[in-house]
Design an enzyme around this catalytic site. Structure first.
Site, PDB file in Angstrom:
ATOM      1  N   TRP A 112       2.917   6.047  -2.903  1.00 34.23           N
ATOM      2  CA  TRP A 112       4.076   6.757  -3.485  1.00 34.23           C
ATOM      3  C   TRP A 112       3.822   7.063  -4.964  1.00 34.23           C
ATOM      4  O   TRP A 112       4.206   8.096  -5.463  1.00 34.23           O
ATOM      5  CB  TRP A 112       5.382   5.968  -3.354  1.00 34.23           C
ATOM      6  CG  TRP A 112       5.913   5.557  -2.002  1.00 34.23           C
ATOM      7  CD1 TRP A 112       6.915   4.644  -1.795  1.00 34.23           C
ATOM      8  CD2 TRP A 112       5.549   6.014  -0.678  1.00 34.23           C
ATOM      9  NE1 TRP A 112       7.181   4.499  -0.443  1.00 34.23           N
ATOM     10  CE2 TRP A 112       6.352   5.326   0.267  1.00 34.23           C
ATOM     11  CE3 TRP A 112       4.607   6.917  -0.179  1.00 34.23           C
ATOM     12  CZ2 TRP A 112       6.260   5.517   1.653  1.00 34.23           C
ATOM     13  CZ3 TRP A 112       4.507   7.108   1.197  1.00 34.23           C
ATOM     14  CH2 TRP A 112       5.321   6.428   2.085  1.00 34.23           C
ATOM     15  N   GLY A 172       0.813  -1.226   0.000  1.00 32.97           N
ATOM     16  CA  GLY A 172       0.000   0.000   0.000  1.00 32.97           C
ATOM     17  C   GLY A 172       0.837   1.261   0.000  1.00 32.97           C
ATOM     18  O   GLY A 172       0.431   2.270  -0.587  1.00 32.97           O
ATOM     19  N   ASP A 173       2.001   1.213   0.642  1.00 35.48           N
ATOM     20  CA  ASP A 173       2.867   2.397   0.635  1.00 35.48           C
ATOM     21  C   ASP A 173       3.307   2.705  -0.793  1.00 35.48           C
ATOM     22  O   ASP A 173       3.217   3.841  -1.262  1.00 35.48           O
ATOM     23  CB  ASP A 173       4.064   2.244   1.596  1.00 35.48           C
ATOM     24  CG  ASP A 173       4.846   0.949   1.409  1.00 35.48           C
ATOM     25  OD1 ASP A 173       4.496   0.143   0.526  1.00 35.48           O
ATOM     26  OD2 ASP A 173       5.834   0.747   2.156  1.00 35.48           O
ATOM     27  N   ALA A 174       3.701   1.673  -1.527  1.00 43.19           N
ATOM     28  CA  ALA A 174       4.140   1.872  -2.912  1.00 43.19           C
ATOM     29  C   ALA A 174       3.021   2.491  -3.762  1.00 43.19           C
ATOM     30  O   ALA A 174       3.269   3.364  -4.597  1.00 43.19           O
ATOM     31  CB  ALA A 174       4.581   0.550  -3.519  1.00 43.19           C
TER      32      ALA A 174
END
Ligand code: TYD
Ligand code: MG
Length: 427
Positions: A195, A190-192
């Site tokens: 980003w 989810g962070d990617a």
């Protein structure tokens, strides 16, 4: 004092590591921060740790109260972050997970960099990663280096190594109608995915110091999630983050004791470690205990039974007994060590299902959770359909490759093909 930076800490059942994460914020050399502890309905041990810090007015606590059976429905940490952002006041936003610590000068270095460069909205730093074993002993260490300006930060920069302005978060919101994408396909990275959204507006600027340190345990989400499909077949033994073992039976999860594992001839080496969101997706069924041995309604399915009177073999499925033809026994790779003996009185209580024959014929019903090959492609049987399955998923589910059943072109005609069993993440 209004906070300069808002830290959003997501937490789920890691009391000891969470304590370290919170402490690492408390000892920051820059103290104009606020901390939002977003706890995803953790166990008591975790919430007790959190409560011990709530005297500090800079610390805010929100318990999501999520129901376990709903955990799989969204990428939880992204949902928690989306809930937190509108509540925060800082000019800058920073993320922390419960398995990571900030180094003491992190906030100072990052905020002063952003203050000095008003046109820059996103910074990231180097990270130290410790790989831990099951006993939480460090077995290896590596470093993610921040050295380049990144126009594609996805899958390169970790969740906890970033700070960005509120201003850019609002630009993301305006374009996507949400901050983080919390759809369930984002669980793995989810962070990617966030980003990528940020990179639509700006690159990530490096600060080449190590400013946070994280751990990778065998139980961390990404490692557990690797090659795990969205559904596990009936008959699979599964274990989540606690030591409890469950059998997936008729799409329910039924807790089983170690004594019953032995009595019901399960192979403990086949227990599959799964993520909690996947485990809790299955509603809780009745526990498998001694009473299963005398009550046919409680006896688990996907078991091989021999009648003590007739010596005939049956496979239990859908609460029915399916007679196994002697030749089919071999073809299906049943093992003598899996046979459970049952008295005829108990066996008689099960309805008769279609027999399992050595060759598949029109209108046959394929037993669940067997591996097949058509040509060189693997298929798994579920719900009387054949689902294409990748070798990595086969291994992850600990299915035995030496009992693969080769289907003839004549037999293939009698089967419906279901949706392929897939594993993947947003690239
Ligand atoms: P983590 O296991 O650290 O993932 P990774 O393998 O990527 O390091 O989990 C990331 C975050 O997700 C962590 O802060 C806890 C949070 N989380 C929830 O909020 N709810 C959940 O149900 C789960 C499983 C995790
Ligand atoms: Mg982590």
């Amino acid at each position: 004092m209004s906070p300069k930076v808002s830290i959003i800490l997501t937490s789920y059942n890691r009391p000891h590591l969470l304590k370290k994460a919170i402490e690492s914020v408390l000892i920051q050399t820059m103290n104009k921060w606020e901390l939002f502890i977003m706890d995803d309905a953790s166990n008591k041990e975790t919430t007790e740790i959190i409560r011990s810090y709530l005297n500090d007015k800079r610390i805010h606590y929100i318990n999501s109260g999520v129901q376990d059976e709903d955990r799989h429905k969204t990428t939880r940490y992204a949902s928690l972050i989306n809930q937190a952002i509108p509540l925060t006041k800082g000019e800058y936003l920073s993320y922390l997970t419960d398995d990571t610590v900030y180094l003491p000068n992190r906030l100072q270095i990052m905020t002063s960099y952003l203050d000095k460069h008003p046109s820059i909205d996103i910074v990231y730093s180097s990270q130290k990663v410790q790989i831990l074993n099951d006993q939480l002993k460090s077995v290896a260490e590596r470093k993610r280096n921040a050295s380049r300006i990144l126009s594609k930060a996805a899958n390169v920069v970790d969740h906890c190594s970033v700070m960005h302005t509120r201003r850019i978060a609002e630009k993301v919101y305006k374009k996507y109608y949400s901050y983080w994408d919390d759809s369930p396909e984002c669980w793995h990275n989810g962070d990617a995915v966030f980003w990528m959204r940020l990179n639509q507006f700006q690159s990530f600027y490096p600060i080449p110091h190590v400013l946070d340190q994280t751990v990778k345990t065998p139980q961390c989400f990404q490692l557990l999630n690797r090659f795990l499909p969205n559904d596990v077949p009936n008959g699979t033994l599964v274990k989540g983050l606690t030591s409890e073992i469950y059998v997936i039976d008729q799409k329910k999860r039924r807790k089983i004791t170690s004594e019953m594992l032995i009595l019901l001839k399960y192979d403990s080496s086949k227990i599959v470690d799964v993520t909690d969101p996947l485990l809790f997706k299955y509603p809780l069924g009745p526990e498998i205990d001694q009473s299963a041995l005398s009550n046919h309604n409680l006896f688990p399915n996907q078991r091989l039974i021999k009648c003590t009177k007739t010596n005939q073999l049956y496979f239990l499925e859908n609460n029915q007994k399916r007679l196994i033809e002697p030749k089919a026994f071999k073809r299906f790779g049943f093992k003598l060590t899996e046979i459970i003996t049952m008295n005829p009185e108990l066996l008689a209580l099960f309805e008769n299902g279609l027999p399992i024959e050595v060759v598949f014929k029109p209108n046959c019903i394929c037993p669940d959770n067997f591996l097949f090959t058509i040509g060189s492609t693997y298929y798994l049987s579920m719900d009387n359909q054949l689902h294409q399955i990748d070798i990595n998923i086969i291994k992850r589910l600990k299915l035995t490759l030496n009992k693969v059943i080769q289907l003839s072109s004549n037999e293939v005609k009698h089967f419906k093909k279901g949706t392929p069993i897939k594993w993947g993440f947003r690239k």
